[in-house]
Scaffold this motif. Sequence first.
Motif, PDB file in Angstrom:
ATOM      1  N   LEU B  94       0.827  -1.206   0.000  1.00  0.00           N
ATOM      2  CA  LEU B  94       0.000   0.000   0.000  1.00  0.00           C
ATOM      3  C   LEU B  94       0.864   1.259   0.000  1.00  0.00           C
ATOM      4  N   SER B  95       1.929   1.242   0.796  1.00  0.00           N
ATOM      5  CA  SER B  95       2.745   2.460   0.871  1.00  0.00           C
ATOM      6  C   SER B  95       3.595   2.653  -0.382  1.00  0.00           C
ATOM      7  N   ARG B  96       4.009   1.560  -1.008  1.00  0.00           N
ATOM      8  CA  ARG B  96       4.835   1.693  -2.217  1.00  0.00           C
ATOM      9  C   ARG B  96       4.000   1.911  -3.471  1.00  0.00           C
ATOM     10  N   GLY B  97       2.722   1.612  -3.406  1.00  0.00           N
ATOM     11  CA  GLY B  97       1.847   1.820  -4.574  1.00  0.00           C
ATOM     12  C   GLY B  97       1.947   0.727  -5.617  1.00  0.00           C
ATOM     13  N   THR B  98       2.487  -0.434  -5.220  1.00  0.00           N
ATOM     14  CA  THR B  98       2.678  -1.511  -6.202  1.00  0.00           C
ATOM     15  C   THR B  98       1.368  -2.165  -6.653  1.00  0.00           C
ATOM     16  N   LEU B  99       0.311  -1.945  -5.879  1.00  0.00           N
ATOM     17  CA  LEU B  99      -0.968  -2.559  -6.277  1.00  0.00           C
ATOM     18  C   LEU B  99      -1.707  -1.726  -7.333  1.00  0.00           C
ATOM     19  N   VAL B 100      -1.305  -0.464  -7.484  1.00  0.00           N
ATOM     20  CA  VAL B 100      -2.039   0.428  -8.386  1.00  0.00           C
ATOM     21  C   VAL B 100      -2.110  -0.142  -9.805  1.00  0.00           C
ATOM     22  N   ASN B 101      -0.946  -0.534 -10.333  1.00  0.00           N
ATOM     23  CA  ASN B 101      -0.923  -1.063 -11.707  1.00  0.00           C
ATOM     24  C   ASN B 101      -1.818  -2.294 -11.854  1.00  0.00           C
ATOM     25  N   LEU B 102      -1.830  -3.129 -10.816  1.00  0.00           N
ATOM     26  CA  LEU B 102      -2.569  -4.397 -10.917  1.00  0.00           C
ATOM     27  C   LEU B 102      -4.075  -4.177 -10.747  1.00  0.00           C
ATOM     28  N   VAL B 103      -4.431  -3.334  -9.793  1.00  0.00           N
ATOM     29  CA  VAL B 103      -5.864  -3.071  -9.554  1.00  0.00           C
ATOM     30  C   VAL B 103      -6.470  -2.332 -10.749  1.00  0.00           C
ATOM     31  N   THR B 104      -5.689  -1.428 -11.348  1.00  0.00           N
ATOM     32  CA  THR B 104      -6.218  -0.725 -12.526  1.00  0.00           C
ATOM     33  C   THR B 104      -6.221  -1.612 -13.774  1.00  0.00           C
ATOM     34  N   LYS B 105      -5.781  -2.838 -13.609  1.00  0.00           N
ATOM     35  CA  LYS B 105      -5.908  -3.806 -14.705  1.00  0.00           C
ATOM     36  C   LYS B 105      -7.070  -4.757 -14.442  1.00  0.00           C
ATOM     37  N   GLY B 106      -7.785  -4.502 -13.382  1.00  0.00           N
ATOM     38  CA  GLY B 106      -8.970  -5.303 -13.112  1.00  0.00           C
ATOM     39  C   GLY B 106      -8.775  -6.359 -12.036  1.00  0.00           C
ATOM     40  N   LEU B 107      -7.638  -6.320 -11.326  1.00  0.00           N
ATOM     41  CA  LEU B 107      -7.427  -7.318 -10.263  1.00  0.00           C
ATOM     42  C   LEU B 107      -8.367  -7.035  -9.091  1.00  0.00           C
ATOM     43  N   PRO B 108      -9.247  -7.993  -8.740  1.00  0.00           N
ATOM     44  CA  PRO B 108     -10.125  -7.760  -7.579  1.00  0.00           C
ATOM     45  C   PRO B 108      -9.300  -7.705  -6.294  1.00  0.00           C
ATOM     46  N   ARG B 109      -9.664  -6.789  -5.416  1.00  0.00           N
ATOM     47  CA  ARG B 109      -8.855  -6.603  -4.203  1.00  0.00           C
ATOM     48  C   ARG B 109      -8.927  -7.808  -3.267  1.00  0.00           C
ATOM     49  N   TRP B 110     -10.051  -8.522  -3.281  1.00  0.00           N
ATOM     50  CA  TRP B 110     -10.142  -9.673  -2.383  1.00  0.00           C
ATOM     51  C   TRP B 110      -9.084 -10.713  -2.753  1.00  0.00           C
ATOM     52  N   VAL B 111      -8.749 -10.777  -4.036  1.00  0.00           N
ATOM     53  CA  VAL B 111      -7.725 -11.728  -4.492  1.00  0.00           C
ATOM     54  C   VAL B 111      -6.376 -11.396  -3.846  1.00  0.00           C
TER      55      VAL B 111
END
Lengths: 312, 254
Positions: B94-111
């Motif tokens: 969360l602090s590094r922002g590494t999930l941004v690219n993946l979530v904006t590609k449609g990765l559901p957060r529960w995964v």
Amino acid sequence: MIAVADILTLSHVQKAFGSKQVLKDVDFSIPQGSIFGFVGENGAGKTTTMKLILGLEKADAGIITVGGQTVHFGATKTNRITGYLPDVPAFYGYMTPVEYLDLCARITGISGRQHRIAEMLDLVQLKADKHRIRGFSRGMKQRLGIAQALLNRPQLLICDEPTSALDPAGRNEFLELLASLRGQTTVLFSTHILSDVERISDRVGILHDGHLQACDTLANLHQQFGRPQIKLTLSDTQTAQRCGQVLRPLPVQVQANQVTIPYQDAYETTAQQVLRALVTADITPIALQRQSATLEQIFLEVIGNGHTINHA
Amino acid sequence: MATLSTMLKKELLETWRTYRFLILAVVVLIFALMSPLIAKLTPDIMKMSFGKTLQLAIPKPTSIDSWTQFYKNMTQMGIFVVAILFGGTMSQELSRGTLVNLVTKGLPRWVVAVSKYISLVVQWSVALTASFLVTWGYTAYYFPDAKTPHIWQGFVPLLLFGLFFLAVILFGSTLASNSYGGLLFTILVVGALYLVNLFKAAQNYNPISLIGNNMALVQGSKTLGELGPGIAIAIGAGLVLLAGTVILLNRKKL
């Protein structure tokens, strides 16, 4: 003329962070296949607007649609047709670029993964070798960011200050790349470098004080806000200062050895007035140029006036 | 399910390449090797330390000493090594922002949450089982007695406590903005559970009971059935915490 559908629409979007109302009533749309330059001062809300479009922030009011589908905060299906390049893209440093793009490709569910990854790496000139991302320079990370953003052949590509970390050559290549997408992919990009916007954008949106103060084609913005000007180059600073005094009460601006005279009447009328005054004062300019307003001047004019003008 | 498998592979690759699993494995294997050895050497160490001044007769060490040492190491130091190693599992993303690219590609957060939890459970289970088997082997070699007949019964509650504990770590890591915040949350939860354990009526229902009765289970003075309420609550609380992690992550700004 065939009407082009809008890929992105924002209707009366509002967003506040605590007591600070960042977006008051943002309302615009982007036609499919166009390149939209999004400009505004620091903290104007450009990144917030982009995050709202991506469902990374929740709007307080208003509706955003991408490809006809409404954007929802958290997990929006519209991200399947969207590509995003953040201002500072963050990657997993322990992966190689191929592994990272493969992860993105699997999440997106694109077919022909290996071929597409090779294509993207070739496009951004990164090698498909064993080097881990942690050893990459900022420019290389930016290029990998471009590759991941374009990987799923997005209909809408959102880039947040994409050229800020690139050297002049890299910036030039990136702008050419964006320009090459015209017609296939709609591009929304924010930047502080207004010459970049002027170079490739079809349309420009100027965000100020929570509103999109202007949103139109570059030609229309020039017509609406751009005041043409005459630029004189003098031999030295002292002569330029004297020239500025001679030409008053015209609205002259003196900077170093250059004098700029914006005008509203016909060019000939102002030019004659300037030349007569110079001859009388026995001042000979090294050069005289007729210039149209730059986007920077239009930007300053728009945020200075603060009128909401929308020709969308 | 395909994205869950993809993200699980990513998590396992991450833990391998960032040496987190290696560190965990080395630490628990050191515990595994040291526990029987310390039990074996304790009388000699005491003799060397105190010499003839020690008036007491030191009893001959048995397999009970070896397993006591193992459970003491695992439940005191082992779980805190786990908390330190995995405290940043979500907060760092969360602090590094590494999930941004993946979530904006449609990765559901529960995964993201579930794959991280499964990855943690896999690492804990593999490391703990390996450590347990090594301890078992060495204990059988050094102390071939029949004083610890139910060794699996001592192992199962510790394994299950790990599942609960990892859910606490993941929830804390999602709640906090950095690794230290997550670690603090975990310490507070464990501290609270120890406080609850002061009340006798609550002891049977407390997940902490899963790491407090291992030797009684190993020696056969208690059965797994008696820890049933604690086990049920640990599993239930673990699932609630995992669901809470998903809800928290869904509300987080990336």
